[in-house]
Design an enzyme around this catalytic site. Structure first.
Site, mmCIF file in Angstrom:
data_model
loop_
_atom_site.group_PDB
_atom_site.id
_atom_site.type_symbol
_atom_site.label_atom_id
_atom_site.label_comp_id
_atom_site.label_asym_id
_atom_site.label_seq_id
_atom_site.Cartn_x
_atom_site.Cartn_y
_atom_site.Cartn_z
ATOM 1 C CD GLU A 83 3.723 -28.067 -8.900
ATOM 2 O OE1 GLU A 83 3.225 -28.343 -7.806
ATOM 3 O OE2 GLU A 83 3.649 -28.803 -9.889
ATOM 4 C CD GLN A 106 7.202 -14.277 -11.483
ATOM 5 O OE1 GLN A 106 6.619 -15.167 -10.869
ATOM 6 N NE2 GLN A 106 8.505 -14.318 -11.686
ATOM 7 C CB CYS A 107 0.631 -12.365 -8.985
ATOM 8 S SG CYS A 107 0.872 -11.346 -7.515
ATOM 9 C CB CYS A 117 5.464 -13.601 -7.968
ATOM 10 S SG CYS A 117 3.725 -13.681 -7.592
ATOM 11 N N GLY A 169 3.236 8.694 14.052
ATOM 12 C CA GLY A 169 3.295 7.908 12.817
ATOM 13 C C GLY A 169 2.258 6.805 12.761
ATOM 14 C CB ALA A 171 -2.935 -19.066 -6.409
ATOM 15 C CB SER A 180 4.088 -27.515 -13.391
ATOM 16 O OG SER A 180 4.640 -27.446 -12.115
ATOM 17 C CB CYS A 188 -0.897 -0.010 1.231
ATOM 18 S SG CYS A 188 0.085 0.089 2.742
ATOM 19 C CB SER A 209 7.707 9.921 16.502
ATOM 20 O OG SER A 209 7.075 9.198 17.535
#
Length: 1353
Positions: A1270, A118-119, A156, A269, A806, A1089, A57, A356
């Site tokens: 995998e 990747q994802c 990933c 903070g 996943a 895979s 985020c 802080s």
């Protein structure tokens, strides 16, 4: 004092991406993350953990300081920032950096084109961290770049491609140019490949990148500058639904507020209070935010030190100290250096930018890395309260441990005085954490000694420790006892024993011993550091420390890795338009980095939608007596509560004897089982109400948590499986030697960055429902939801655009959660959204199976292994899920690369009261193959041969069969092994490792090389069938869909490459929309895979069908264009839509006979890793890894190499770091990135090379490729065995017995225990104060080892 400003609540004014925001009803509890996503619909900023631990985020905050006329740009976690703290600030999110509509920013472009997503779920956060750094430093150093990413996690990629993108912005190249000809050490001469092979090492071209132009960035809003300069500051008050936020502007006002509300916390903070309120349910009706008060932001240099305001953020403190160190004489800055050292690794940059200094001190957390060193250094606190000012030494706060009340509730910490060091004074700080950066410490310490002038007689000593008990503690008596003594070896042993007596860690079990060992090891290191400094000052008087001890004084640093990727060039005769075999960027790459890629949680809200919060069991095994929902239903915004009674049809799914359960009905069988769910008008209201649901339980017996308990109670899921070949018992009678042993392998959390997410939307007629879900298996979701609602599957439309990671964790669990949402949507007739919080996700969903492997191995003295008898126990959890299949695969793949003539192995699936474990990348192979490699090492130890020799002797040869009678051709296994040997220069480096180990006592290196055979297959034909649907529209554009799911592995990109080759048109003309049960029915899971293999065949089939139809038209007009042919086909009424189908691989396994062909082909590989360990702390650094993989002919080398590296780093996590911890009651304690550490940027090898084996063909799969998702994970165990090698070097040198059982994950704690010495001995003989005569020597380990040498060998 009244809580109003001049006119009640204020208007909050800030800017987002250059747009002015005026919020009239600012809720003081709302974070910037939820405001951006919900109110402003800016969904590029992602929710990953909610606690500032993952960086998903990250945003950039810009503020203007009118006094200095400077603009400050800094990165921060939107999930912790309260919107009220942003008054007058400008926020930049990933959308404000660039977009495909306006202009893609160079950061976004390079991250995508270097294959750094990747994802894609972590990509916006990565972009923001890099972008913020570039705003402050347009030409950063590689150190700055690495530091900027320490607060961002990626599950990933393994980070390498992300760092490749970063490096293009750095001013100096990191190439070492070590060779005389100026060539980089990694530009190896590719002679190890056959000369005819054309190989390439470039996955991207820098010529395509647009330059970084700092003049093109968003400017700081002039209006905010004017306000800051001209408007007088005033107190801000914001009233939320439950909480009031007050931001005063003067110290006097703050003192009055604190006198009136002594319990109101001060928040700067929000990095400590935020997580407390979010995860521990702590609530404060009033919060005071003092960040704008000038007295609390003071920075003043005085004659005897530095005074720093309590509200100063840690990044600022870091800069102030760095400047002071560069300007003052070294003698005065020892405290500053020690504090700075702790600041470098404290949190990520996003945390340091807002946290802080005062908050760190006042919270008195034992995890504070600053408090021990500040306390030991005699820092002074300036406190103010109504009518009173005073100064208190920081050490006083920690004088009597946790019960200390030196600071009164109404007192305010104004500033901290950090003193200069004096002549004859030495100061050091230490820490050990599960991950070197961005992780809370297990133990930290601050130590200071002052000598009588010109001597080594102790005048003053202080030792403070954090992590041992609930707050920082002081070894006061120890320090008192040692004053007046000489700083020499005579005090060492006594000091260590006194410290241990005084500071006893409260943890029980292993960790307590480890913590105690760390405390004395830190003191020993301090002892050495001071001795070394004394020597430098006066070499005649003070003998130095032995050369081989000096490496103990150096900490491991994170460097920008050097990497190389080698893959086969495409044939010169291949058409330039044919994309197969080229390193093509992920189709969604740019959308990932601009934040435009849509995940389930980002879907726009549906009118009237409800949010769901689940209520989970707090007991591992109990009867539900009653569920009291009365309080919860009274909560604001609560709409309804859903229980098992609301499920119209199936609540228990019987895929085997034991059911998978949506809602617990009469009893619960694990902590974290879903009992009911609350539907409300917002996720906040739903969670508040869920906390009010009261469930009464009656305990049931037995509670089974571990494999051992399951064995004792005979608690297993059927069937138990067995494979046998040869005559095992007879073979054991003819062998030269036998070893027996066992190894434990801990579980692993998937930690996909996007938590489980569902949106269920009832259509309002015919019982139809749209289900948008983050899953690997839409058809299964459709089937389960339909069954739970009692409707036919044709009424349930399941849609998946993409999945944010996943790894096996979004199969059955996603189905149960989709049912929870669908049942709620059905009951309320509203759209229902269920997005699990990270803590709930980790608690509810289970992960990789913990494993116990027992083995008995018979072998000849020349290293040939003749017989193996093995049992594998896996902890399945409370329901079957896929556990029995995992156990079967563990058996089928246990041989790894070795032919074992006589073999018997059993697999048992334990039924316990833990959340059900499930599929996870590798599916049983990473565990059973680790057991195999462990006994390979055991045989090497016993025969005295090298592990590589044992591996080579027993490796599969031509014309041999596996233990279930399937033929294989091991030629490429041998090629990968030899190539890896050569590329890694194994033998010369092993000699260098030995040389290093002779010269260093407290640091050791280790090296290991491990081969791999990874069988590919699903075991049954119907599990690998696939279908595709291809439409050509009259404008010539193509819409492609298939049953595969995009979760980061690039399947859609590869499918478009396939369609492009087959239809002979550019990729740009082909579009993929979504995977849906409405277009491709009954698709198999994207797992094992196999996604590209099977869907590629189906896409190829559909395209060939279309081309066949078009062929007559093309033959009539060979010079025509694609568009001409399509137009003509339409006019001739030729169908331009086709389905494609692949029946699946013909795979079978007969378990009664113990033979079959469960696999279609084999992948091969080998990895060599080198590590360095710190014997005093158990910490380690991954120095170098070389991987060679046989993956056939790669369809997309960039994607495939990304898969290998990502899996490998996930393997490093499994085998060396990631530790799940449960309480004795079965409660998962590791429920977020703060408690559960996955690898970070600091954990990848400093040199990282991946080579794809050239000219390898695979006749069974599309375009001779191999399924690769995998296999690479297991190669992470090369690091595990390199660590084992390093520990073995230590033990050999210290004369300890050779056989050593190391379990997985091989954490610092185990490494430290393996490096036994005088300090670890103290844990066993802690009571007796006497010790071995030699243990007072500086070489504590050395001496005590010699004493034991006679008895053990």
């Amino acid at each position: 004092m009244a809580l109003q400003g001049p006119a009640g609540a204020e208007e909050l004014l800030f800017y987002v991406n250059g747009r002015k925001i005026i919020e009239k009803n600012a809720d003081s509890e709302e974070t910037l993350l939820s405001y951006l996503r919900k109110k402003l619909r800016l969904t590029g900023t992602k929710y990953g953990c909610g606690g500032g631990g993952c960086g998903a985020c990250t945003v950039m905050i810009s503020t203007y300081e009118p006094v200095s006329k400077k603009i400050r740009h800094y990165s921060a976690n939107a999930c912790l920032l309260s919107i009220c703290s942003l008054h007058g600030a400008a926020v930049t999110t990933v959308e404000g950096v660039g977009s495909t509509k306006t202009r893609v920013h160079p950061v976004q472009e390079r991250l995508a084109k270097c294959h750094g997503s990747q994802c894609g779920f972590c990509s916006p956060g990565m972009v923001m961290s890099i972008y913020t750094l570039l705003r402050n430093h347009p030409e950063p150093t590689s150190e700055q770049m690495i530091a900027a990413l320490a607060g961002n996690l990626c599950r990933c990629t393994g980070y390498r491609p992300i760092l490749d993108a970063c490096e293009t912005f750095c001013k100096e190249s990191i190439c070492c140019q070590r060779k005389a000809n100026g060539k980089c050490c990694l530009d190896q001469d590719d002679s190890s490949f056959d000369k005819e092979e054309k190989v390439s090492t470039r996955l991207f071209s820098t010529d395509e990148f647009q330059p970084l132009d700092p003049t093109q960035e968003l400017i700081f809003p002039p209006e905010l500058m004017r306000i800051a300069e001209n408007q007088p500051k005033r107190t801000l008050v914001f009233h939320g639904e439950r909480m009031t936020w007050i931001s005063p502007i003067s110290l006097d006002e703050l003192v009055d507020l604190k006198a009136a509300h002594p319990k109101a916390p001060l928040m700067v903070g929000n990095t400590s209070l935020g997580p407390e309120m979010k995860f521990k349910g702590v609530f404060y009706p009033i919060v005071v935010a003092p960040a704008r008060i000038p007295d609390l932001n003071v920075v003043k240099r005085t004659d005897d030190g530095l005074t720093v305001g309590a509200a100063c953020n840690l990044s600022l403190v870091k800069d102030i100290l760095t400047n002071a160190i560069s300007e003052l004489p070294e003698e005065k800055t020892k405290v500053f250096r020690a504090v700075l050292q702790q600041l470098r690794t404290l949190g990520g940059e996003q945390i340091r930018n807002v946290a802080s200094l005062g908050g760190n001190i006042i919270s008195r957390k034992s995890t504070s890395d600053l408090n021990p060193i500040l306390a030991a250094s005699n820092c002074l606190l300036s406190l103010v309260s109504k009518g009173r000012k005073r100064q208190v030494p920081l050490s006083d706060i920690f004088a009597d441990g946790a019960g200390n009340d030196t600071i009164m509730p109404e007192e305010i910490l104004v500033s901290v005085h950090i003193p200069h060091s004096r002549q004859g004074e030495y100061v050091s700080a230490f820490r050990q954490a599960p991950r070197r950066e961005n992780a809370l410490p297990m133990i930290n310490a601050g130590m200071r000694v002052l000598f009588e002038e010109g001597t080594d007689i102790i005048k003053d000593l202080s030792i403070f420790c954090g992590g041992a008990v609930s707050t920082t503690v002081c070894a006061k008596q120890t320090c008192g006892t040692l004053i007046g003594r000489h700083w020499n070896e005579q005090i060492l042993d006594e000091a260590c024993r006194l410290i241990l007596k005084e500071i006893a860690p409260s943890a029980s079990g292993e960790k307590a011993d480890y913590k105690k060992t760390l405390i004395v090891s830190f003191f020993y290191r301090f002892f050495l550091e001071v001795l070394q400094s004394l020597t430098t000052m006066d070499p005649c008087h003070y003998p130095g420390i032995p050369v081989e001890y000096r490496s103990a004084l150096q900490d491991f640093k994170t460097k920008m890795p050097q990497s190389i990727q080698i893959f086969q060039d495409i044939d010169p005769s291949q058409s330039p338009q044919d994309p197969v075999g080229r390193p093509i960027m992920h189709q969604s790459g740019i959308k990932h980095t601009t934040g435009e890629a849509v995940y389930v949680a980002d879907l726009p809200s549906v009118d009237g939608e409800l949010f769901l919060a689940v209520v989970t069991s707090s007991r591992a095994h109990a009867k539900i007596v009653s569920i009291d929902t009365a309080e919860a239903l009274k909560g604001p915004g609560v709409f309804d509560i859903i229980t098992a009674h609301d499920v119209p049809a199936t609540n228990e799914f019987y895929y085997s004897d034991d059911p998978e359960i949506i809602f617990a009905r009469n009893k619960v069988i694990c902590v974290g089982q879903i009992v009911c769910a609350v539907a409300a008008d917002s996720d906040v209201h739903a969670k508040q109400a869920a906390a009010q649901v009261k469930i009464e339980y009656e305990a049931l017996e037995p509670v089974i948590l571990t494999i051992e308990e399951a064995i004792k109670h005979n608690s297993f899921f059927e069937p138990k499986r067995k494979l046998e070949q040869g005559n095992v018992d007879q073979a054991f009678e003819t062998v030269d030697d036998i070893i027996e042993g066992e190894i434990r392998i801990g579980g692993q959390e998937h930690f996909y960055l996007e938590t489980q997410s569902v949106l269920a939307v009832p259509k309002g007629e015919d019982k139809e429902m749209d289900v948008y879900v983050s899953t690997q298996h839409p058809a299964f979701i459709q089937e389960m939801v339909a069954a739970s609602l009692g409707v036919p599957a044709n009424r349930i439309m399941c849609h998946v655009k993409r999945v944010g990671g996943a790894f096996g964790g979004k199969l059955l669990k996603a189905g149960l959660l989709a049912c929870v949402a669908a049942v709620a949507a059905n009951k309320t007739s509203r759209a229902v959204r269920l997005i699990l919080s990270r803590g709930d996700d980790m608690l509810i969903t289970g992960g990789r199976h913990p494993f116990l492997g027992k083995y008995k191995v018979g072998f000849m003295n020349d290293g040939r292994i003749k017989a193996v008898d093995a049992q594998y126990y896996i902890n399945g959890g409370c329901t079957p899920d896929e556990s029995v299949v995992v156990a079967e695969v563990a058996l089928l793949k246990m041989d790894n690369a070795y032919k074992i003539p006589n073999l018997r192995c059993w697999a048992y699936t334990c039924k316990t009261n833990l959340p059900s474990n499930t599929a996870f990348r590798g599916f049983g192979f990473p565990q059973s193959a680790l057991v195999t490699e462990t006994w390979i090492m055991g045989v090497a130890d016993k025969t005295g041969l090298s592990p590589e020799k044992i591996r080579e002797i027993n490796m599969y040869k031509e014309n041999e069969q596996t233990h279930f009678k399937q033929k294989l051709d091991p030629q490429n296994l041998k090629r990968c092994w030899n190539e890896c040997m050569e590329k890694s220069a194994f033998y010369s480096r092993r000699a260098a490792v030995s040389e290093f180990n002779k010269q260093n006592y407290w640091k050791k290196k280790g090296i290991a090389i491990v081969p791999m055979k990874f069988p590919f297959g699903m075991g049954t034909r119907y599990l690998s069938q696939a279908a595709a649907l291809v439409h050509i529209y009259t404008d010539g554009s193509v819409l492609l869909t298939h049953g595969g799911i995009e979760m980061g592995q690039g399947i859609h990109t590869k499918m478009i490459q396939v369609a492009s080759r087959e239809l002979n048109i550019p990729m740009s003309r082909i579009h993929f929309c979504e995977t849906s049960t409405t277009t491709v029915p009954n698709a198999c899971a994207s797992a094992g895979s196999a996604g590209t293999d099977v869907n590629g065949m189906a896409v190829k089939d559909a395209c060939q069908t279309l081309l066949k139809r078009l062929q007559p038209i093309i033959n009539q007009n060979p010079k025509g264009t694609w568009n001409d042919w399509i137009k003509e086909a339409f006019e001739q009424s030729v169908s331009l839509s086709a389905t494609g189908y692949f029946r699946g691989y013909n795979e079978t396994m007969d378990w009664d006979k113990g033979e079959g062909q469960p696999f279609t082909y084999f992948l091969y590989g080998a990895a060599c890793s080198e590590v360095e360990i710190n014997c005093l702390t158990g910490d380690h650094k991954n120095l170098r890894t070389d991987i060679v993989m046989d993956i056939g002919c790669s369809i997309n080398p960039a994607v495939d190499i990304g898969q290998i590296e990502g899996a490998f780093v996930q393997g490093i996590g499994l085998y060396t770091m990631e530790e799940l911890k449960y309480s004795p009651e079965g409660v998962l304690c590791t429920r977020g990135p703060d408690q559960y550490q996955i690898p970070g940027v600091c954990d990848i090898p400093e040199q990282f090379s991946v080579s794809l084996l050239p000219s390898s063909q695979n006749p069974y799969a599309i375009y001779a490729s191999k399924g690769i998702g995998e296999a690479g994970l297991f190669l992470g165990c090369s690091v595990f065995f390199a660590l084992r090698d390093a520990v073995a070097h230590v033990r050999a040198e210290r004369g300890l017995k050779k056989s050593l059982v190391l379990n997985s994950p091989l954490t610092a704690e185990q490494i430290r225990a393996g490096c036994a010495d005088g300090f670890t001995d103290m844990m066993t003989n802690n009571e007796s104060a006497s010790s071995t005569p030699g243990a007072t020597s500086m070489c504590m380990a050395n001496q005590s080892a010699q004493d034991r040498n006679g008895t053990e060998n």
